[in-house]
Design an enzyme around this catalytic site. Structure first.
Site, PDB file in Angstrom:
ATOM      1  CG  ASP A   1      -2.318   0.514   0.786  1.00 43.73           C
ATOM      2  OD1 ASP A   1      -2.746   0.685  -0.289  1.00 43.73           O
ATOM      3  OD2 ASP A   1      -2.877   1.483   1.721  1.00 43.73           O
TER       4      ASP A   1
ATOM      5  CD  GLU B   1      -2.978   7.766   3.125  1.00 44.30           C
ATOM      6  OE1 GLU B   1      -4.090   8.736   3.669  1.00 44.30           O
ATOM      7  OE2 GLU B   1      -3.341   7.070   2.129  1.00 44.30           O
TER       8      GLU B   1
ATOM      9  CD  GLU C   1      -8.869   8.352  -0.926  1.00 41.71           C
ATOM     10  OE1 GLU C   1      -8.442   7.588  -0.574  1.00 41.71           O
ATOM     11  OE2 GLU C   1      -8.122   9.530  -0.808  1.00 41.71           O
TER      12      GLU C   1
ATOM     13  CD  GLU D   1      -9.006  -0.080  -3.679  1.00 40.44           C
ATOM     14  OE1 GLU D   1      -8.737  -0.883  -2.548  1.00 40.44           O
ATOM     15  OE2 GLU D   1      -8.539   0.856  -3.941  1.00 40.44           O
TER      16      GLU D   1
HETATM   17  C1  HMH Z   1      -5.149   0.181  -2.587  1.00 38.52           C
HETATM   18  N1  HMH Z   1      -6.936   1.801  -2.092  1.00 38.52           N
HETATM   19  C2  HMH Z   1      -5.633   1.457  -1.766  1.00 38.52           C
HETATM   20  N2  HMH Z   1      -4.851   1.868  -1.013  1.00 38.52           N
HETATM   21  C3  HMH Z   1      -5.389   3.243  -0.583  1.00 38.52           C
HETATM   22  N3  HMH Z   1      -4.479   3.469   0.483  1.00 38.52           N
HETATM   23  C4  HMH Z   1      -6.576   3.712  -0.545  1.00 38.52           C
HETATM   24  C5  HMH Z   1      -7.293   3.011  -1.716  1.00 38.52           C
HETATM   25  C6  HMH Z   1      -7.123   4.982   0.084  1.00 38.52           C
HETATM   26  O1  HMH Z   1      -6.419   5.904   0.026  1.00 38.52           O
END
Ligand code: HMH
Length: 219
Positions: A47, A84, A136, A206
């Protein structure tokens, strides 16, 4: 023209696949406290890479929003990405994940390439903002679900769940959703159908992204 907002229509129509993304076994395992640490660490490293690619995508949406009234909403979202990235680095330290040696997996590479394709100036604002909202919203709903009554989230993952499951982030996602619906109300059927395809693609990416946490099929 129908009075039902576009996002509501899509969510009804694609409920199963959407729930597949927001109620994924990885997410449920966090909620139930049964997640194994290697899955979580794998997700964390992947991520971090994703978020780095997400920055230029979000910036491209910001540029497209400049002519619109909702620029501040997007600007707030872009600005929060600074924090973040810092957060990911902190968490990586805490969980002993070396971010410099993370190898992006296929699903991640594909998702990042998809994001890059959406940065093109030929992609309409309505389509781009749809992707931003969907990206999001999946995280917001997933982690907000983790936090619901009766959770057994491991203490060390509480912060992760709150990062995307908190009310402020929920309000931001709602603002994005309202922008999408407003844009789609005034866009052509062609653009509306492109936006729906992009929405569905995001949700599918996702699901694949969560699947990576299982650690199969590296590379
Ligand atoms: C894969 N989707 C993914 N990572 C993230 N951090 C978000 C959405 C949301 O910002």
């Amino acid at each position: 023209m129908s009075n039902i907002p576009s996002t509501e229509t899509w969510l009804r129509k694609h409920r199963l696949v959407y729930d597949g993304a927001t109620r994924h076994p990885f997410i449920l395992s966090i909620r139930h406290g049964s997640v194994d640490s290697s899955s979580f660490k794998r997700w964390l490293g992947q991520d971090y890479i994703f978020v780095r690619s997400f920055v230029p995508f979000a910036a491209s949406v910001l540029m497209k929003s400049c002519k619109e009234s909702d620029m501040e909403v997007i600007l707030g979202g872009v600005a929060s990405l600074n924090d973040e990235i810092k957060w990911f680095k902190e968490q990586a330290g805490k969980f002993h994940v070396s971010l410099t040696s993370v190898v992006p997996q296929n699903a991640n590479l594909k998702y990042c390439r998809f994001l890059e394709s959406l940065t093109s100036s030929e992609i309409e604002y309505a389509v781009a903002i749809t992707a931003l909202w969907a990206i999001e919203a999946v995280y917001q709903e997933s982690f907000a679900h983790c936090l619901e009554e009766g959770n057994k989230i491991p203490q060390e993952l509480q912060e992760t769940c709150e990062r995307w499951g908190n009310d402020g982030f929920g309000a931001y996602c709602k603002s994005l959703r309202d922008i999408v619906d407003r844009c789609l109300q005034k866009s052509s059927p062609e653009v509306a159908s492109k936006a729906e395809v992009v929405f569905l693609s995001v949700v599918e990416h996702e699901v694949e992204f969560w699947n990576m946490s299982r650690g199969e099929a590296p590379g």
